[in-house]
Design an enzyme around this catalytic site. Structure first.
Site, PDB file in Angstrom:
ATOM      1  N   SER A 107       5.308  -5.118  -1.720  1.00 14.46           N
ATOM      2  CA  SER A 107       4.331  -4.456  -0.675  1.00 14.46           C
ATOM      3  C   SER A 107       5.057  -5.037   0.527  1.00 14.46           C
ATOM      4  O   SER A 107       5.622  -6.056   0.732  1.00 14.46           O
ATOM      5  CB  SER A 107       2.938  -4.842  -0.707  1.00 14.46           C
ATOM      6  OG  SER A 107       2.372  -4.718   0.494  1.00 14.46           O
ATOM      7  N   TYR A 130       4.683   0.764   4.502  1.00 11.70           N
ATOM      8  CA  TYR A 130       3.534   1.286   5.146  1.00 11.70           C
ATOM      9  C   TYR A 130       4.189   1.690   6.425  1.00 11.70           C
ATOM     10  O   TYR A 130       5.072   1.017   7.044  1.00 11.70           O
ATOM     11  CB  TYR A 130       2.687  -0.008   5.678  1.00 11.70           C
ATOM     12  CG  TYR A 130       1.516  -0.091   4.562  1.00 11.70           C
ATOM     13  CD1 TYR A 130       0.851   1.061   4.131  1.00 11.70           C
ATOM     14  CD2 TYR A 130       1.053  -1.273   3.977  1.00 11.70           C
ATOM     15  CE1 TYR A 130      -0.181   0.793   2.860  1.00 11.70           C
ATOM     16  CE2 TYR A 130       0.263  -1.566   3.060  1.00 11.70           C
ATOM     17  CZ  TYR A 130      -0.374  -0.602   2.449  1.00 11.70           C
ATOM     18  OH  TYR A 130      -1.521  -0.801   1.452  1.00 11.70           O
ATOM     19  N   THR A 156       3.345   4.627   1.085  1.00 12.09           N
ATOM     20  CA  THR A 156       2.079   4.618   0.699  1.00 12.09           C
ATOM     21  C   THR A 156       1.401   5.635   1.630  1.00 12.09           C
ATOM     22  O   THR A 156       1.487   5.360   3.183  1.00 12.09           O
ATOM     23  CB  THR A 156       1.360   3.370   0.691  1.00 12.09           C
ATOM     24  OG1 THR A 156       2.022   2.554  -0.284  1.00 12.09           O
ATOM     25  CG2 THR A 156       0.011   3.267   0.710  1.00 12.09           C
ATOM     26  N   LYS A 252       2.914   7.649  -2.560  1.00  9.98           N
ATOM     27  CA  LYS A 252       1.753   7.004  -3.257  1.00  9.98           C
ATOM     28  C   LYS A 252       0.314   7.437  -2.444  1.00  9.98           C
ATOM     29  O   LYS A 252       0.431   7.362  -1.176  1.00  9.98           O
ATOM     30  CB  LYS A 252       1.953   5.640  -3.366  1.00  9.98           C
ATOM     31  CG  LYS A 252       0.783   4.721  -4.009  1.00  9.98           C
ATOM     32  CD  LYS A 252       1.398   3.303  -4.135  1.00  9.98           C
ATOM     33  CE  LYS A 252       0.288   2.528  -4.662  1.00  9.98           C
ATOM     34  NZ  LYS A 252      -0.850   1.927  -3.635  1.00  9.98           N
ATOM     35  N   HIS A 276      -5.728   4.146  -4.303  1.00  6.85           N
ATOM     36  CA  HIS A 276      -5.555   2.750  -3.699  1.00  6.85           C
ATOM     37  C   HIS A 276      -6.407   1.773  -4.501  1.00  6.85           C
ATOM     38  O   HIS A 276      -7.174   0.691  -3.734  1.00  6.85           O
ATOM     39  CB  HIS A 276      -5.828   2.638  -2.142  1.00  6.85           C
ATOM     40  CG  HIS A 276      -4.917   1.870  -1.334  1.00  6.85           C
ATOM     41  ND1 HIS A 276      -3.879   2.213  -0.797  1.00  6.85           N
ATOM     42  CD2 HIS A 276      -4.974   0.472  -1.372  1.00  6.85           C
ATOM     43  CE1 HIS A 276      -3.339   1.265  -0.262  1.00  6.85           C
ATOM     44  NE2 HIS A 276      -3.788  -0.076  -0.496  1.00  6.85           N
TER      45      HIS A 276
HETATM   46  C1  LIG Z   1      -5.737  -7.005  -3.576  1.00  8.87           C
HETATM   47  C2  LIG Z   1      -4.913  -5.655  -3.332  1.00  8.87           C
HETATM   48  C3  LIG Z   1      -3.933  -5.340  -2.588  1.00  8.87           C
HETATM   49  C4  LIG Z   1      -3.297  -4.186  -2.249  1.00  8.87           C
HETATM   50  N1  LIG Z   1      -2.344  -4.038  -1.218  1.00  8.87           N
HETATM   51  C5  LIG Z   1      -1.546  -2.981  -1.395  1.00  8.87           C
HETATM   52  C6  LIG Z   1      -0.392  -2.620  -0.401  1.00  8.87           C
HETATM   53  O1  LIG Z   1      -0.012  -3.529   0.302  1.00  8.87           O
HETATM   54  N2  LIG Z   1       0.193  -1.494  -0.613  1.00  8.87           N
HETATM   55  C7  LIG Z   1      -0.026  -0.420  -1.301  1.00  8.87           C
HETATM   56  O2  LIG Z   1       0.616   0.542  -1.190  1.00  8.87           O
HETATM   57  N3  LIG Z   1      -1.205  -0.690  -2.199  1.00  8.87           N
HETATM   58  C8  LIG Z   1      -1.870  -1.699  -2.139  1.00  8.87           C
HETATM   59  N4  LIG Z   1      -3.025  -1.850  -3.033  1.00  8.87           N
HETATM   60  C9  LIG Z   1      -3.173  -0.651  -4.003  1.00  8.87           C
HETATM   61  C10 LIG Z   1      -2.400  -0.984  -5.451  1.00  8.87           C
HETATM   62  O3  LIG Z   1      -0.920  -0.720  -5.101  1.00  8.87           O
HETATM   63  C11 LIG Z   1      -2.752   0.006  -6.621  1.00  8.87           C
HETATM   64  O4  LIG Z   1      -2.803   1.440  -5.877  1.00  8.87           O
HETATM   65  C12 LIG Z   1      -4.196  -0.354  -7.036  1.00  8.87           C
HETATM   66  O5  LIG Z   1      -4.264  -1.650  -7.069  1.00  8.87           O
HETATM   67  C13 LIG Z   1      -4.319   0.528  -8.304  1.00  8.87           C
HETATM   68  O6  LIG Z   1      -5.553   0.000  -8.799  1.00  8.87           O
HETATM   69  P1  LIG Z   1      -5.927  -0.956 -10.054  1.00  8.87           P
HETATM   70  O7  LIG Z   1      -5.927  -2.452  -9.073  1.00  8.87           O
HETATM   71  O8  LIG Z   1      -7.137  -0.739 -10.525  1.00  8.87           O
HETATM   72  O9  LIG Z   1      -4.923  -1.338 -11.039  1.00  8.87           O
HETATM   73  C14 LIG Z   1      -3.536  -3.083  -3.085  1.00  8.87           C
HETATM   74  C15 LIG Z   1      -4.650  -3.289  -4.253  1.00  8.87           C
HETATM   75  C16 LIG Z   1      -5.175  -4.581  -4.576  1.00  8.87           C
HETATM   76  C17 LIG Z   1      -6.126  -4.617  -5.418  1.00  8.87           C
END
Ligand SMILES: Cc1cc2nc3c(=O)[nH]c(=O)nc-3n(C[C@H](O)[C@H](O)[C@H](O)COP(=O)(O)O)c2cc1C
Length: 388
Positions: A107, A130, A156, A252, A276
Site C-alpha cells: 500500500s 493512491y 485504487t 481497483k 474496499h
Molecule cells: C485495515 C485495512 C486497510 C486497508 N488499506 C488499504 C490501502 O491502503 N489501499 C487500498 O487500496 N486498499 C486498502 N484496503 C482494502 C483492501 O485492499 C481490500 O480491498 C479489502 O481488505 C478486501 O476485503 P477483505 O478484507 O474482506 O479481504 C484496506 C483494508 C483493510 C482491512
C-alpha cells in the site's frame, strides 16, 4: 497452543495480541457496516455441487494473474498500516507471499517503504497507488516503484474521500498510537506487540516520511494525508498515470459495469471488483454479487479480479468458478500477521490453499482452468431485482 485450522483461529489470536485501535481499524466497515457484513454472508448463499467418481489425482491450483505465475489465484491486498499490526508487517507479509508463490501488494499507506520491501524480497511485488494532489509526489512514488522493479501498479479508485468508520474516530487512530490514558492502558496488555515494535525498523508511514517536505512528525503527517487524496481524480488522470508507469496496470474498486467499461478504455490489464472490504460506500452491493454483471460487461476483454469478504478457500473457489481470474485477501492475511507475524501469514495462505484444493476436488475438478459456474448453485435472486 491452539491448533490453527481456519482463518477464524488466527483472528481470535490476533484479537488478543494487537492493540485495540489497530484491531478495530482492521475489523470495521463504514457507517452501519451492511456492506462489510454482506461481503462475507453473500458468499454463504452460493453453494457447491458435489461430484463423485472423478479422478482426483494430479491436482493443481496454479494459474496466472496479469500474466504472472501464481501458486493459487490469491494475492495479498494492499493494506495500510500493516506495519502497525505487527512489527515490520509489510516485510513479513511480502516474504510469506514470496515463499508461497503469490503476489504481495504494498500500500501507499504502508509503514515499511517500497525500498524496505524490495530489499527484503527477491521477486517483484505489486505497488498500490493512491492518487494525491501533489503530482510531484505521485510521480516520485511511480519512479520509486519502477526502481524497485514492481511488476504491476494497482491504482485504487474508490478512496478519493474517506468513508467514515466510527471506531477509528472514537479510538483516535494514528500511527504510531497517540499515548492517551486509554491507549496506554490497552497497550500495557499487549507486551508481545510492544516488544516487537521496539525493534521495528519503522513506526511511521515509510513511503511518505522523508519523501515529502515539511513532514517531520506524526501530527503533520495525519493532517497531510487527510488533505492529500485527490478529489479531482478522473479517467484522464488515470490514463496519464498508466502512461507514466508504462507497465501492467490493475484498477481497483470497480463495482459497476459502466466503470468497468471505462477501465477498459484506459487500457487496464485487470480490474478488481472491490468495495474496499466494506470500508468506503456502505450500502453498496457485496463484491461477489457485483461480479456477474461486470463479467458480462467486460469479462471477455480484460482480466476481472475480486476482493472483499474472502475468508476461506471455498470463497476463492466460488469467485473463480463464477469467472474471476484472481482474488485478493485483506483481513484474512492481517489476522495471520497480527497473530503470528510472517508464520501467521504463511499459515493463512496454507489454510486457504488447503480449503480451496480439497473443495475443488470434491466438486470433481483438478485444475483452475476446469472451474466454471457449473460447479456452483447461485440463488436465482442473487444479483437482486432492482427498480429501473
Ligand atoms: C485495515 C485495512 C486497510 C486497508 N488499506 C488499504 C490501502 O491502503 N489501499 C487500498 O487500496 N486498499 C486498502 N484496503 C482494502 C483492501 O485492499 C481490500 O480491498 C479489502 O481488505 C478486501 O476485503 P477483505 O478484507 O474482506 O479481504 C484496506 C483494508 C483493510 C482491512
Amino acid at each position: 497452543m491452539t491448533v490453527i485450522t481456519c482463518i477464524d483461529d488466527l483472528k481470535q489470536i490476533y484479537r488478543r495480541r494487537a492493540p485495540r485501535m489497530f484491531y478495530d481499524y482492521c475489523e470495521s466497515g463504514s457507517w452501519t457496516e451492511q456492506t462489510f457484513r454482506e461481503n462475507t454472508s453473500d458468499f454463504d448463499r452460493i453453494r457447491l455441487r458435489q461430484r463423485v467418481a472423478v479422478d482426483m489425482s494430479g491436482r493443481s491450483t496454479a494459474t496466472q494473474m496479469v500474466g504472472q505465475d501464481v501458486a493459487m489465484p490469491v494475492a495479498l491486498a494492499p493494506v495500510g498500516l500493516t506495519g502497525m499490526q505487527h512489527a515490520d508487517g509489510e516485510i513479513k507479509a511480502a516474504r510469506a507471499a514470496e515463499a508461497f508463490g503469490v503476489p504481495f501488494t504494498l500500500s501507499t499507506m504502508s509503514i515499511n517503504s517500497i525500498e524496505d520491501v524490495a530489499g527484503a524480497t527477491s521477486r517483484p511485488f505489486w505497488f498500490q497507488l493512491y492518487t494525491m494532489k501533489d503530482q510531484g509526489f505521485v510521480s516520485s512514488l511511480i519512479q520509486r516503484a519502477k526502481d524497485a522493479k514492481c511488476s504491476a501498479l494497482v491504482i485504487t479508485l474508490d478512496l478519493q474521500i474517506l468513508g467514515q468508520r466510527h471506531r477509528d474516530l472514537k479510538n483516535g487512530l494514528s500511527a504510531p498510537p497517540k499515548l492517551t490514558l486509554s491507549t496506554m492502558a490497552n497497550l500495557a496488555t499487549k507486551w508481545r506487540w510492544g516488544a516487537g515494535m521496539l525493534g521495528a525498523s519503522r513506526r511511521h508511514f515509510g513511503n511518505i516520511v522523508g519523501h515529502v517536505q515539511g513532514i517531520s512528525d506524526a501530527a503533520d503527517l495525519g493532517a497531510w494525508t487527510a488533505e492529500q487524496f485527490d478529489p479531482t481524480l478522473d479517467w484522464d488522470k488515470i490514463a496519464k498515470i498508466r502512461e507514466e508507469w508504462g507497465g501492467k496496470v490493475i484498477l481497483k474498486g470497480i463495482m459497476e459495469p459502466e466503470d468497468a467499461q471505462m477501465a477498459l478504455q484506459v487500457g487496464a490489464d485487470a480490474i478488481v471488483v472491490s468495495n474496499h472490504g466494506g470500508r468506503q460506500l456502505d450500502g453498496a452491493l457485496s463484491s461477489i454479487r457485483a461480479l456477474p454483471a461486470i463479467l458480462d460487461a467486460v469479462g471477455d476483454k480484460t482480466e476481472v479480479h475480486l476482493d472483499s469478504g474472502i475468508r476461506s478457500g471455498q470463497d476463492v473457489l466460488k469467485a473463480v468458478a463464477m469467472g474471476a481470474k484472481g482474488t485478493y485477501i485483506g483481513r484474512a492475511f492481517v489476522y495471520g500477521l497480527g497473530a503470528m507475524g510472517e508464520q501467521g501469514v504463511t499459515r493463512a495462505l496454507e489454510v486457504i490453499h488447503r480449503e480451496m484444493d480439497i473443495s475443488m476436488a470434491l466438486c470433481g475438478r483438478r485444475r483452475i482452468d476446469e472451474l466454471g459456474r457449473d460447479i456452483l448453485k447461485i440463488p436465482a435472486d442473487f444479483e437482486g431485482h432492482w427498480a429501473k
